[in-house]
Motif scaffolding. Sequence first.
Motif, PDB file in Angstrom:
ATOM      1  N   ARG A 120      -0.553   0.405 -10.053  1.00 53.25           N
ATOM      2  CA  ARG A 120      -0.501  -1.061 -10.189  1.00 53.25           C
ATOM      3  C   ARG A 120      -1.796  -1.741  -9.738  1.00 53.25           C
ATOM      4  O   ARG A 120      -1.866  -2.970  -9.671  1.00 53.25           O
ATOM      5  CB  ARG A 120       0.674  -1.614  -9.380  1.00 53.25           C
ATOM      6  N   MET A 121      -2.824  -0.963  -9.438  1.00 54.57           N
ATOM      7  CA  MET A 121      -4.060  -1.532  -8.917  1.00 54.57           C
ATOM      8  C   MET A 121      -4.712  -2.489  -9.909  1.00 54.57           C
ATOM      9  O   MET A 121      -5.352  -3.462  -9.521  1.00 54.57           O
ATOM     10  CB  MET A 121      -5.037  -0.428  -8.528  1.00 54.57           C
ATOM     11  N   GLY A 122      -4.521  -2.256 -11.197  1.00 56.66           N
ATOM     12  CA  GLY A 122      -5.086  -3.151 -12.199  1.00 56.66           C
ATOM     13  C   GLY A 122      -4.632  -4.586 -12.018  1.00 56.66           C
ATOM     14  O   GLY A 122      -5.391  -5.523 -12.262  1.00 56.66           O
ATOM     15  N   GLU A 123      -3.385  -4.781 -11.559  1.00 54.97           N
ATOM     16  CA  GLU A 123      -2.870  -6.130 -11.312  1.00 54.97           C
ATOM     17  C   GLU A 123      -3.698  -6.837 -10.244  1.00 54.97           C
ATOM     18  O   GLU A 123      -4.050  -8.009 -10.374  1.00 54.97           O
ATOM     19  CB  GLU A 123      -1.419  -6.082 -10.833  1.00 54.97           C
ATOM     20  N   SER A 124      -3.981  -6.110  -9.177  1.00 57.64           N
ATOM     21  CA  SER A 124      -4.749  -6.683  -8.071  1.00 57.64           C
ATOM     22  C   SER A 124      -6.175  -7.005  -8.526  1.00 57.64           C
ATOM     23  O   SER A 124      -6.715  -8.075  -8.215  1.00 57.64           O
ATOM     24  CB  SER A 124      -4.768  -5.703  -6.889  1.00 57.64           C
ATOM     25  N   LEU A 125      -6.777  -6.089  -9.285  1.00 54.65           N
ATOM     26  CA  LEU A 125      -8.139  -6.305  -9.772  1.00 54.65           C
ATOM     27  C   LEU A 125      -8.176  -7.474 -10.756  1.00 54.65           C
ATOM     28  O   LEU A 125      -9.117  -8.268 -10.747  1.00 54.65           O
ATOM     29  CB  LEU A 125      -8.680  -5.036 -10.424  1.00 54.65           C
ATOM     30  N   ARG A 126      -7.162  -7.582 -11.579  1.00 57.63           N
ATOM     31  CA  ARG A 126      -7.100  -8.694 -12.543  1.00 57.63           C
ATOM     32  C   ARG A 126      -7.018 -10.034 -11.802  1.00 57.63           C
ATOM     33  O   ARG A 126      -7.630 -11.020 -12.212  1.00 57.63           O
ATOM     34  CB  ARG A 126      -5.901  -8.509 -13.481  1.00 57.63           C
ATOM     35  N   GLY A 127      -6.292 -10.051 -10.675  1.00 62.28           N
ATOM     36  CA  GLY A 127      -6.224 -11.277  -9.881  1.00 62.28           C
ATOM     37  C   GLY A 127      -7.588 -11.696  -9.367  1.00 62.28           C
ATOM     38  O   GLY A 127      -7.940 -12.883  -9.378  1.00 62.28           O
ATOM     39  N   SER A 128      -8.390 -10.720  -8.940  1.00 60.23           N
ATOM     40  CA  SER A 128      -9.748 -11.029  -8.471  1.00 60.23           C
ATOM     41  C   SER A 128     -10.627 -11.509  -9.619  1.00 60.23           C
ATOM     42  O   SER A 128     -11.416 -12.448  -9.460  1.00 60.23           O
ATOM     43  CB  SER A 128     -10.370  -9.787  -7.827  1.00 60.23           C
ATOM     44  N   GLN A 129     -10.480 -10.882 -10.775  1.00 56.54           N
ATOM     45  CA  GLN A 129     -11.265 -11.314 -11.931  1.00 56.54           C
ATOM     46  C   GLN A 129     -10.928 -12.753 -12.309  1.00 56.54           C
ATOM     47  O   GLN A 129     -11.825 -13.566 -12.574  1.00 56.54           O
ATOM     48  CB  GLN A 129     -11.024 -10.381 -13.126  1.00 56.54           C
ATOM     49  N   ALA A 153     -17.362 -11.920 -14.576  1.00 55.13           N
ATOM     50  CA  ALA A 153     -16.279 -11.746 -13.600  1.00 55.13           C
ATOM     51  C   ALA A 153     -15.818 -10.296 -13.556  1.00 55.13           C
ATOM     52  O   ALA A 153     -15.626  -9.723 -12.475  1.00 55.13           O
ATOM     53  CB  ALA A 153     -15.112 -12.673 -13.945  1.00 55.13           C
ATOM     54  N   ALA A 154     -15.652  -9.667 -14.724  1.00 56.47           N
ATOM     55  CA  ALA A 154     -15.225  -8.261 -14.779  1.00 56.47           C
ATOM     56  C   ALA A 154     -16.281  -7.349 -14.156  1.00 56.47           C
ATOM     57  O   ALA A 154     -15.949  -6.411 -13.420  1.00 56.47           O
ATOM     58  CB  ALA A 154     -14.950  -7.853 -16.218  1.00 56.47           C
ATOM     59  N   ALA A 155     -17.554  -7.626 -14.434  1.00 54.61           N
ATOM     60  CA  ALA A 155     -18.632  -6.811 -13.866  1.00 54.61           C
ATOM     61  C   ALA A 155     -18.657  -6.935 -12.342  1.00 54.61           C
ATOM     62  O   ALA A 155     -18.848  -5.940 -11.630  1.00 54.61           O
ATOM     63  CB  ALA A 155     -19.977  -7.229 -14.462  1.00 54.61           C
ATOM     64  N   CYS A 156     -18.425  -8.133 -11.835  1.00 55.85           N
ATOM     65  CA  CYS A 156     -18.433  -8.339 -10.381  1.00 55.85           C
ATOM     66  C   CYS A 156     -17.256  -7.627  -9.715  1.00 55.85           C
ATOM     67  O   CYS A 156     -17.405  -7.063  -8.622  1.00 55.85           O
ATOM     68  CB  CYS A 156     -18.431  -9.830 -10.055  1.00 55.85           C
ATOM     69  N   VAL A 157     -16.102  -7.629 -10.362  1.00 58.53           N
ATOM     70  CA  VAL A 157     -14.957  -6.883  -9.831  1.00 58.53           C
ATOM     71  C   VAL A 157     -15.291  -5.394  -9.786  1.00 58.53           C
ATOM     72  O   VAL A 157     -14.990  -4.702  -8.808  1.00 58.53           O
ATOM     73  CB  VAL A 157     -13.681  -7.150 -10.665  1.00 58.53           C
ATOM     74  N   SER A 158     -15.961  -4.889 -10.825  1.00 52.46           N
ATOM     75  CA  SER A 158     -16.372  -3.470 -10.840  1.00 52.46           C
ATOM     76  C   SER A 158     -17.366  -3.158  -9.725  1.00 52.46           C
ATOM     77  O   SER A 158     -17.286  -2.102  -9.095  1.00 52.46           O
ATOM     78  CB  SER A 158     -16.980  -3.105 -12.191  1.00 52.46           C
TER      79      SER A 158
END
Length: 195
Positions: A120-129, A153-158
């Motif tokens: 479910r980590m994608g959910e948390s990362l999507r929230g940050s994005q 935003a996606a690059a910064c999350v990465s």
Amino acid sequence: MTDWRERKRERTRAALREAAFRLFAERGYEDTTVADIAAQAGVSHMTFFRYFPTKEDVVLRDDYDPMLEELVRAQPSERPPLRRVRDAVMRAMPEVYERDREALLLRSRLLLDTPALRARMGESLRGSQIAFERGLCDPPGTEEVPMAVRVVAAACVSVLTTAITIWVEDGGGGDLPTLMGHAFDTLEAAGAQGG
């Protein structure tokens, strides 16, 4: 009256989260139950579910996203989007790291090492994005987020995920804000080479 209730809710949420992380550190994630967490926090089992839908949500919920959104929005709008996010993160991270280092390390380990959380980590990362996208959008509340904003935003999350992963793999031995700074340097250098 509402402020008092909201403060009480925040205190209860924080107590549940602190109890959960303490028990996860002592017993392990899998061997800690919702009932254990509630008892440790001094609330009922049902109260837990008013704050967190599942045990996973105690770890997945990221309380830093609203702060990061505001910090990104506060950056001068004439700066490039990547620089706005970087400056916001690097402004907040040293204080957060000093105050919450052990909780950050435990949370990050749990996310990377626990199959149910990793799924479910994608959910948390999507929230940050989304927090970065909102902070970058002008005016705030823009319905259609431009592709350039989404990409940044996606690059910064990465960048942040990579720095945190390296930090966890090193057992938390390095300085996380420094690693994040190096990761942003790498992204900016790659953009300069490609431009």
